[in-house]
Design a protein around this motif. Structure first.
Motif, mmCIF file in Angstrom:
data_model
loop_
_atom_site.group_PDB
_atom_site.id
_atom_site.type_symbol
_atom_site.label_atom_id
_atom_site.label_comp_id
_atom_site.label_asym_id
_atom_site.label_seq_id
_atom_site.Cartn_x
_atom_site.Cartn_y
_atom_site.Cartn_z
ATOM 1 N N GLY A 157 -3.226 0.863 -0.907
ATOM 2 C CA GLY A 157 -1.783 0.933 -0.734
ATOM 3 C C GLY A 157 -1.169 -0.463 -0.723
ATOM 4 O O GLY A 157 -0.109 -0.716 -1.290
ATOM 5 N N TYR A 158 -1.906 -1.343 -0.061
ATOM 6 C CA TYR A 158 -1.452 -2.738 0.001
ATOM 7 C C TYR A 158 -1.423 -3.347 -1.386
ATOM 8 O O TYR A 158 -0.457 -3.985 -1.805
ATOM 9 N N THR A 166 1.407 -2.069 -3.580
ATOM 10 C CA THR A 166 2.720 -2.547 -3.158
ATOM 11 C C THR A 166 2.859 -4.046 -3.419
ATOM 12 O O THR A 166 3.889 -4.527 -3.896
ATOM 13 N N MET A 223 8.203 4.670 -1.809
ATOM 14 C CA MET A 223 6.862 5.223 -1.798
ATOM 15 C C MET A 223 6.971 6.746 -1.843
ATOM 16 O O MET A 223 7.664 7.353 -1.026
ATOM 17 N N ARG A 237 -2.852 4.694 2.967
ATOM 18 C CA ARG A 237 -2.124 4.075 1.858
ATOM 19 C C ARG A 237 -0.724 3.686 2.317
ATOM 20 O O ARG A 237 -0.200 2.645 1.931
ATOM 21 N N TYR A 261 1.030 0.047 2.382
ATOM 22 C CA TYR A 261 2.370 -0.162 1.819
ATOM 23 C C TYR A 261 3.235 -0.957 2.803
ATOM 24 O O TYR A 261 3.845 -1.969 2.472
ATOM 25 N N LYS A 262 3.186 -0.517 4.035
ATOM 26 C CA LYS A 262 4.006 -1.209 5.041
ATOM 27 C C LYS A 262 3.523 -2.634 5.281
ATOM 28 O O LYS A 262 4.320 -3.555 5.435
ATOM 29 N N TYR A 269 11.418 -3.059 5.730
ATOM 30 C CA TYR A 269 10.826 -1.733 5.575
ATOM 31 C C TYR A 269 11.873 -0.670 5.852
ATOM 32 O O TYR A 269 12.381 -0.572 6.970
ATOM 33 N N PHE A 289 5.946 3.213 -5.599
ATOM 34 C CA PHE A 289 4.506 3.373 -5.481
ATOM 35 C C PHE A 289 4.244 4.844 -5.238
ATOM 36 O O PHE A 289 4.671 5.404 -4.233
ATOM 37 N N THR A 339 1.524 7.639 -4.472
ATOM 38 C CA THR A 339 0.179 7.623 -3.891
ATOM 39 C C THR A 339 -0.798 8.517 -4.641
ATOM 40 O O THR A 339 -1.929 8.711 -4.199
#
Lengths: 360, 360
Positions: free
Chosen positions: A170-171, A174, A187, A201, A205-206, A216, A249, A251
């Motif tokens: 996820g990182y 993003t 997302m 994920r 993302y965060k 965010y 993004f 998932t």
DNA sequence: TTGTACGCGTTATCAC
DNA sequence: GTGATAACGCGTACAA
């Protein structure tokens, strides 16, 4: 003429059933060369094939591996229309067959006695995909067969796990978008469940967003189901209500397909107007138009490794390649970004700081 | 503590094994209400689950259905990455599970003893997809279990068959293109094997062409494998060597995807420059961009019906809907064209008789 | 090498 | 009407 049994073979070869059994099981040291040959001939001429039920009964092993697939609430059918499952099963089956094991495929109606299957059939092992309620795993432990969990974050050393670093994935996705100048990143995802892959994920993302000192915005997270249809729906919402979003993004690749479809219908071009990155790299992703940029996991390999792990647990030494026994309880497969055609650098060099918004 | 057996239950309930068995099999008339309850309680408290192996042994039925999928030469893995298979299996599994049957999934290495599987496991029935050499079917007949063939044109009343009218499908697709003004129509396809589905579709293609007094050009038939990659390769060849072709009939959606991909790469737009019609309507087809115009068969239904037919053969009355016993040996599912975005009327009204060629 | 008890559940036979 | 006894299905492996 009915199916011949071991007894028939013994009779026809004028030997005992024991002798036949020895031949069948390769215990040649127990049988003389001559009888061996004779028995083999009879077996062939009678077309004798041993009955696995009987064998399973006495040996307490069935050469059967179960594979459990979750059902979504919505579908009564197997979730197989998700190509992700097809691919991983493909990997599993190939490996198992090579070792003489068969595959029992079953979905589970939620709330049903999933476990009976494993017991009834005397399964030698099982591969379980997806995420289930806690009790499910407790029940699993009671049946004492080797179990490999795929994509589970159950923290229990009883199980063997094959997975990926979803948080990192996820990182990665993003960050990839951020690195290309995107600041308002949506997302789109299936249900975020505690300790599930999606949650990880999401966490990734965060982390990427915070790490880059971006804001965010929870409104940018569209959570529903891991499906094409959700992608379509979310795409329309983004088109109408969030024009400032320049990249998303998804998932799962399936979601990405839906997104791009609805963007297209809305007259928003991918990647020119909005960038999309997926997750999984199902085989359709490279076929899609435009070809999907995505976080790749080697799905088939995941299946192969799950099968190998299971085989080696059963004592079949299924590990072809590595064999080094690190911490076998958990295998994390690598992840990488596959750059294809759905992500573009934003602003194309010109800063957008003034407007800061707008795909238009 | 090991797995409890029926005997354990009997002991714990102070009854005979027979009584327990009666309860298990719903022969309540053989057991008094009181013992019934007692036995049921013990079963529950002991978590007793009957062993199917033992049951299979004595009843000679396993509640196991085999599903056999062919392997292509190229892949060691299951062909499951073809969504077509995934969908149909999905249909089969759902139906079977509802009736308490389990699914044994297996590919067959060609030339291998495919049949042993069916015998070894005491399968109650099997569903077989794809096309095999003659001997294969001969062997199948020797095992005397109900067998449903999917997409087979084997002319043998021993088997039950589920299929579509492939010839008509090929005709339909081609006619559709012809009706839209196309005269130079390519056909891209997997291996044309005698009595296989592909041959039928090919026959339909030719019939449509001849019927319309068009010229059948064998060079326009690109035969290789039922795969995306073949579509890509054929697309490039068409682009470079056959500019006069304005429409193509792909005998599988997967091929169509490949075609469109390579056309796109060659700067040829679909459908503006060249029209493409597929076959199958796998679920990805509607997701594709542009959405694929194709000959739709209801794949999942095919699976469901195959399962139903098998169940009713086994005596489980799996036929939910019709039930009318016409000629059950053969079921032909309907076909229809789904108009989406990859076929366009050619010439747009203006006659092209002068040039007659050129996508230009 | 062979005879045979065994694994587990089913069902026909027989007894109460 | 209830329910126990025992043979059976098929292959395995130990004792002989």
């Amino acid at each position: 003429m009915k199916r011949p049994t071991l007894k028939d073979v013994a009779k026809a070869a004028s030997v005992s059933t024991a002798a036949v059994s020895y031949v069948l099981n390769g215990k040649h040291e127990k049988v003389s060369g001559e009888t061996l040959e004779r028995i083999n001939n009879v077996i062939k001429s009678l077309n004798y094939v041993p009955d696995y039920s009987a064998r399973s009964l006495v040996k307490n092993q069935s050469r059967l591996i179960g594979i459990v697939i979750p059902q979504t609430e919505k579908h009564a059918q197997l979730i197989l229309e998700n190509p992700w499952y097809s691919e991983i099963i493909s990997g599993i089956e190939g490996k198992l067959r090579k070792y003489g094991y068969h595959l029992l495929l079953s979905g589970v109606n939620q709330g049903e006695s999933y476990l009976d299957l494993l017991i009834q059939r005397n399964l030698d092992g099982a591969i379980i995909m997806g995420i289930y309620p806690e009790e499910f795993y407790e029940g699993l432990k009671k049946i004492k067969i080797p179990i490999v969990l795929i994509d589970s974050y159950i923290n229990d050393s009883y199980f063997y796990r094959i997975g990926i670093d979803d948080e990192y994935g996820g990182y990665l996705a993003t960050k990839y978008l951020i690195d290309r100048g995107h600041t308002n990143i949506g997302m789109i995802t299936g249900a975020i469940r505690r300790e599930g892959v999606v949650e990880k994920r999401f966490l990734g993302y965060k982390r990427a967003i915070r790490e880059s000192n971006l804001f965010y915005n929870p409104d940018y997270v569209f959570e529903d189901s891991m499906s094409y249809d959700h992608g379509v729906a979310a795409g329309h919402r983004i088109a109408s209500a969030f024009p400032e979003i320049t990249a998303v993004f998804a998932t799962a690749d399936m979601i990405a397909f839906g997104l791009i479809k609805s963007f297209t219908d809305e007259g928003i071009r991918t990647p020119d107007d909005i960038s999309v990155i997926g997750f999984d790299d199902v085989f359709m992703s490279r076929m899609f138009l435009p070809p999907l940029t995505t976080v790749r996991q080697d799905i088939k390999k995941k299946g192969v490794i799950a099968a190998e792990r299971l085989l080696s647990l059963i004592g079949e030494a299924g590990d072809d390649d590595n064999g080094q026994s690190e911490d076998l309880r958990e295998t994390i497969l690598p992840l990488e970004i596959v750059e294809r055609g759905t992500v573009i650098r934003r602003g194309n060099g010109q800063s957008l700081t003034e407007t800061e918004h707008g795909r238009g």
